[in-house]
Design an enzyme around this catalytic site. Structure first.
Site: not given
Ligand code: A3P
Length: 288
Positions: A52, A57, A103, A190, A224-225, A251
């Site tokens: 997470k 991203w 991971h 992040y 990538t926003s 999410r």
């Molecule tokens: P949240 O659950 O807080 O929304 P991973 O990719 O390591 O599984 O992490 C997922 C987390 O990164 C999620 O956080 C997700 O919403 C967030 N995320 C994914 N794409 C993103 C982006 N383009 N910009 C910012 N956050 C992003």
């Protein structure tokens, strides 16, 4: 890709993993051994993150940088998660540079990648938001199979009983590795990517030795926003989870969602533990 049934979670060396396909088919010991023995190429880029912290991203940003493309890619990062793939030879057909991710703790990174001094991009995210993000993910994902109330989940997090290693063990291991291999591992945050994405993407491109025009940087930043990826990308969770047809990786994508979950008491206990575990760390982690 067929949906998966819930199964007991794999355990190896005192750590609980998640039941990705490789773990299901080969068991944890063989899965981790195969990652360690993976025949890495000199040009491979491995994204290393705790759960997470933003691998979807980062994978998208790096894919666009490497290919100098203006739009999001069609694949998902799960197709290149080392410990998720039962037969790693499927990665042989990918063109160089391959963009891989894991991971797993640094000690399990492919030996050949470390010998090659191959590039590693490590994204770190404040652990309160990770804790909350993982809570929501674990409830839904069949490979975690972990739908427990917040209070119980929080206690498990505090005692380090989540998936892979504890956040502290993972990140302190990465920090130690970064000191040992400073030119090989690029650590980014992040929260910095949220605050100033374009500048952060430029720095990442420098690390990857990629020349990138200002226009392309703009394109990558916009594409990538969070909002754009949320509306356009599908993710692996869509394919393996019967109930969650839309997938659930994208999410909220916010900084500070922990404030909507932590009680005052939980926050104070978290802070005490954080201070203690991170007392020798040079990471610049803030909680907003
Ligand atoms: P949240 O659950 O807080 O929304 P991973 O990719 O390591 O599984 O992490 C997922 C987390 O990164 C999620 O956080 C997700 O919403 C967030 N995320 C994914 N794409 C993103 C982006 N383009 N910009 C910012 N956050 C992003």
């Amino acid at each position: 890709m067929p949906v998966l049934e819930p199964v007991p979670l794999p355990e190896y060396d005192g750590v609980t993993y998640i039941s990705l396909r490789a773990f299901r088919e080969k068991g944890p010991e063989q899965t981790i051994k195969d990652v360690k023995d993976f025949q890495s190429r000199e040009t491979d880029i491995i994204i290393c993150t705790y759960l997470k912290a933003g691998v979807h991203w980062l994978d998208e940003i790096i894919t666009m940088l490497v290919n100098k493309t203006k739009t999001l890619a069609s694949g998902t990062k799960g197709q290149r998660t080392l410990e998720g793939i039962p037969e790693l030879s499927v990665l042989d057909s990918l063109p160089s540079p391959r963009i891989l991710n894991t991971h797993l703790s640094f000690k399990y990174i492919p030996t050949k990648h470390v010998q090659n001094k191959g590039k590693i991009v490590h994204m770190i995210r404040n652990p309160k938001d990770i804790c909350v993000s993982l809570y929501h993910h674990a409830k839904k994902d069949v490979v975690m199979n972990y739908d427990v109330p917040w209070e119980k989940y929080f206690e498990n997090w505090m005692s380090g009983k989540v998936f892979y290693s504890s956040w502290y063990d993972y990140e302190l291991g990465m920090e130690e590795a970064s000191i040992q291999y400073p030119r090989m591992i690029y650590t980014c945050y992040y929260e910095d990517f949220k605050r100033e994405p374009k500048n952060q993407i430029r720095k990442l491109a420098d690390f990857l030795d990629i020349n990138v025009s200002d226009q392309l940087l703009e394109n990558i930043t916009e594409e990538t926003s969070f909002e754009n990826m949320q509306s356009k990308k599908t993710d692996n969770t869509k394919f393996v989870n019967m109930k969650e047809a839309e997938g659930f990786i994208y999410r909220k994508g916010d900084i500070g969602d922990w404030k909507n979950h932590f009680t005052v008491n939980q926050n104070s206990r978290f802070d005490t533990q954080f201070k203690d575990r991170m007392k020798d760390s040079k990471y610049n982690i803030t909680f907003e």
